[in-house]
Design a protein around this motif. Structure first.
Motif, PDB file in Angstrom:
ATOM      1  N   PRO A 220      52.142  37.742  33.636  1.00  0.00           N
ATOM      2  CA  PRO A 220      51.401  38.312  32.495  1.00  0.00           C
ATOM      3  C   PRO A 220      50.398  37.359  31.875  1.00  0.00           C
ATOM      4  O   PRO A 220      49.489  37.797  31.153  1.00  0.00           O
ATOM      5  N   SER A 221      50.520  36.057  32.123  1.00  0.00           N
ATOM      6  CA  SER A 221      49.605  35.099  31.500  1.00  0.00           C
ATOM      7  C   SER A 221      48.230  35.087  32.163  1.00  0.00           C
ATOM      8  O   SER A 221      47.275  34.553  31.588  1.00  0.00           O
ATOM      9  N   LEU A 222      48.108  35.647  33.357  1.00  0.00           N
ATOM     10  CA  LEU A 222      46.828  35.641  34.064  1.00  0.00           C
ATOM     11  C   LEU A 222      45.952  36.783  33.583  1.00  0.00           C
ATOM     12  O   LEU A 222      46.441  37.865  33.232  1.00  0.00           O
ATOM     13  N   ASP A 223      44.635  36.531  33.570  1.00  0.00           N
ATOM     14  CA  ASP A 223      43.710  37.598  33.233  1.00  0.00           C
ATOM     15  C   ASP A 223      43.464  38.477  34.457  1.00  0.00           C
ATOM     16  O   ASP A 223      44.007  38.242  35.540  1.00  0.00           O
ATOM     17  N   ARG A 224      42.630  39.495  34.286  1.00  0.00           N
ATOM     18  CA  ARG A 224      42.446  40.470  35.361  1.00  0.00           C
ATOM     19  C   ARG A 224      41.758  39.852  36.573  1.00  0.00           C
ATOM     20  O   ARG A 224      42.128  40.126  37.714  1.00  0.00           O
ATOM     21  N   VAL A 225      40.769  38.997  36.356  1.00  0.00           N
ATOM     22  CA  VAL A 225      40.040  38.392  37.479  1.00  0.00           C
ATOM     23  C   VAL A 225      40.953  37.483  38.289  1.00  0.00           C
ATOM     24  O   VAL A 225      40.966  37.514  39.526  1.00  0.00           O
ATOM     25  N   ALA A 226      41.745  36.674  37.602  1.00  0.00           N
ATOM     26  CA  ALA A 226      42.662  35.782  38.314  1.00  0.00           C
ATOM     27  C   ALA A 226      43.773  36.567  39.004  1.00  0.00           C
ATOM     28  O   ALA A 226      44.278  36.158  40.055  1.00  0.00           O
ATOM     29  N   LEU A 227      44.142  37.714  38.438  1.00  0.00           N
ATOM     30  CA  LEU A 227      45.201  38.519  39.046  1.00  0.00           C
ATOM     31  C   LEU A 227      44.723  39.194  40.323  1.00  0.00           C
ATOM     32  O   LEU A 227      45.481  39.328  41.295  1.00  0.00           O
ATOM     33  N   LEU A 228      43.459  39.608  40.351  1.00  0.00           N
ATOM     34  CA  LEU A 228      42.946  40.314  41.525  1.00  0.00           C
ATOM     35  C   LEU A 228      42.759  39.397  42.719  1.00  0.00           C
ATOM     36  O   LEU A 228      42.704  39.869  43.854  1.00  0.00           O
ATOM     37  N   THR A 229      42.636  38.108  42.490  1.00  0.00           N
ATOM     38  CA  THR A 229      42.462  37.179  43.604  1.00  0.00           C
ATOM     39  C   THR A 229      43.765  36.910  44.345  1.00  0.00           C
ATOM     40  O   THR A 229      43.734  36.320  45.426  1.00  0.00           O
ATOM     41  N   ARG A 230      44.881  37.326  43.800  1.00  0.00           N
ATOM     42  CA  ARG A 230      46.169  37.093  44.437  1.00  0.00           C
ATOM     43  C   ARG A 230      46.513  38.235  45.385  1.00  0.00           C
ATOM     44  O   ARG A 230      46.076  39.375  45.203  1.00  0.00           O
ATOM     45  N   GLN A 231      47.342  37.902  46.377  1.00  0.00           N
ATOM     46  CA  GLN A 231      47.809  38.923  47.306  1.00  0.00           C
ATOM     47  C   GLN A 231      48.925  39.750  46.679  1.00  0.00           C
ATOM     48  O   GLN A 231      48.948  40.977  46.808  1.00  0.00           O
ATOM     49  N   ASP A 232      49.871  39.099  46.009  1.00  0.00           N
ATOM     50  CA  ASP A 232      50.957  39.789  45.301  1.00  0.00           C
ATOM     51  C   ASP A 232      50.589  39.844  43.826  1.00  0.00           C
ATOM     52  O   ASP A 232      50.621  38.826  43.117  1.00  0.00           O
ATOM     53  N   ARG A 233      50.250  41.047  43.364  1.00  0.00           N
ATOM     54  CA  ARG A 233      49.741  41.183  42.000  1.00  0.00           C
ATOM     55  C   ARG A 233      50.731  41.838  41.053  1.00  0.00           C
ATOM     56  O   ARG A 233      50.779  41.496  39.871  1.00  0.00           O
ATOM     57  N   TYR A 234      51.506  42.801  41.542  1.00  0.00           N
ATOM     58  CA  TYR A 234      52.340  43.598  40.647  1.00  0.00           C
ATOM     59  C   TYR A 234      53.784  43.595  41.137  1.00  0.00           C
ATOM     60  O   TYR A 234      54.069  43.340  42.316  1.00  0.00           O
TER      61      TYR A 234
END
Length: 314
Positions: A220-234
């Protein structure tokens, strides 16, 4: 040909791979290709743009789409387009003309069937002999009729052969155009409708049937841009299991939370209660979310794409 290039012309078998290679090089026939993982969207991406969604919504078929402003614009434009199609005189007249032509064709077919039935009845009735046949004159009459029939058929065949070249050149279709082949049928117009349909499934859909999806982020601490760069997001909202294309998921209608199908079967279906809001659930409130492609045939996604191209008529 392929065999000539390999200096192997004595083979009696035209292999499957050679046929596929020649089909791709010639430009004729339906071309099919198997899609890989990079050509299929992820489970949290929009079905139209294939990009990760911001404030996504899901239909009752489990199709994940963009946010509600996009759907508001889509519904408004589709409504205007459908109303224009319904009240547009040229389109309405063309559809009515096609409908009348189909009705006339059906009437002609029914009349022709009735006429054939009458002719068969007349033939059977005329075949019944009501008076004795004279054996001395019937044979001569039959010979005369056969001779006259032979002369008539010969004259008709000569006339038909003389007219055949002129008509065959006019009726011969262009074999490289699919719409001019003998098996081709005219394209039928569809009745204009004011019902808005889903762009993916084609089924009717309403605005109040769209459900807002709330994914639980992995961090939850990551913003949307940093979250989208990850393979496992949710992750799952209940068990905190990582969500992915290979994990069957479901959306709960009251809260919009995304949980795994295993969590639904083992935990939620026992009490039929939303673990986030505490509302009672029914089978209609549990919507299976369409998964993305993993590149394997068992992922539930159609991985074969086909392109219709001109065919050669034999």
């Amino acid at each position: 040909m392929t065999r000539h290039g390999k200096n192997c012309t004595a083979g009696a078998v035209y292999t499957y791979h050679e046929k596929k290679k020649d089909t791709a090089a010639s430009g004729y026939g339906t071309q099919s290709i198997r899609l890989g993982k990079d050509a299929i969207k992820d489970f949290d991406c929009c079905c139209l743009s294939l990009q990760p969604c911001q404030d996504p919504v899901v239909t009752y078929m489990g199709t994940c789409m963009k946010n509600r402003p996009f759907w508001n614009t889509y519904f408004t434009r589709r409504w205007k387009l459908n109303v224009t199609c319904v009240f547009c005189p040229p389109m309405r007249q063309a559809y009515e003309k096609q409908k009348q032509a189909q009705k006339n064709d059906s009437q002609l077919e029914s009349k022709s069937e009735e006429r054939e039935r009458v002719e068969r009845f007349k033939t059977k009735e005329n075949s019944i002999v009501s008076k004795p046949i004279n054996p001395f004159t019937s044979g001569q009459a039959k010979d005369g009729e056969a001779q006259r029939a032979g002369e008539g058929s010969a004259s008709s065949s000569t006339a038909g052969s003389s007219a055949a070249p002129a008509t065959s050149s006019q009726a011969l279709p262009s074999f490289w155009i699919p719409s001019l082949t003998p098996e081709a049928k005219p394209t039928l117009l569809k009745k204009p409708s004011k019902v808005v349909s889903c762009p993916m499934s084609g089924r009717p859909i309403k605005m109040n049937e769209l459900i807002t999806v709330r994914f639980t982020p992995l961090d939850p601490s990551l913003d949307r841009v940093a979250l989208l760069t990850r393979q496992d997001r949710y992750v799952c909202a209940v068990t905190k299991d990582t969500l992915g294309n290979s994990v069957p998921c479901a959306v709960l209608r009251p809260s919009g939370a995304v949980v795994t199908q295993e969590c639904v079967e083992k935990l939620i279906r026992k009490d039929m209660m939303d673990p986030v809001t505490g509302d009672k659930l029914s089978d209609r409130d549990i919507i299976p979310l369409q998964r993305g492609g993993t590149g394997f045939a068992g992922s539930g996604v159609r991985l074969a794409a086909k392109e219709a191209r001109p065919v050669m008529q034999v």
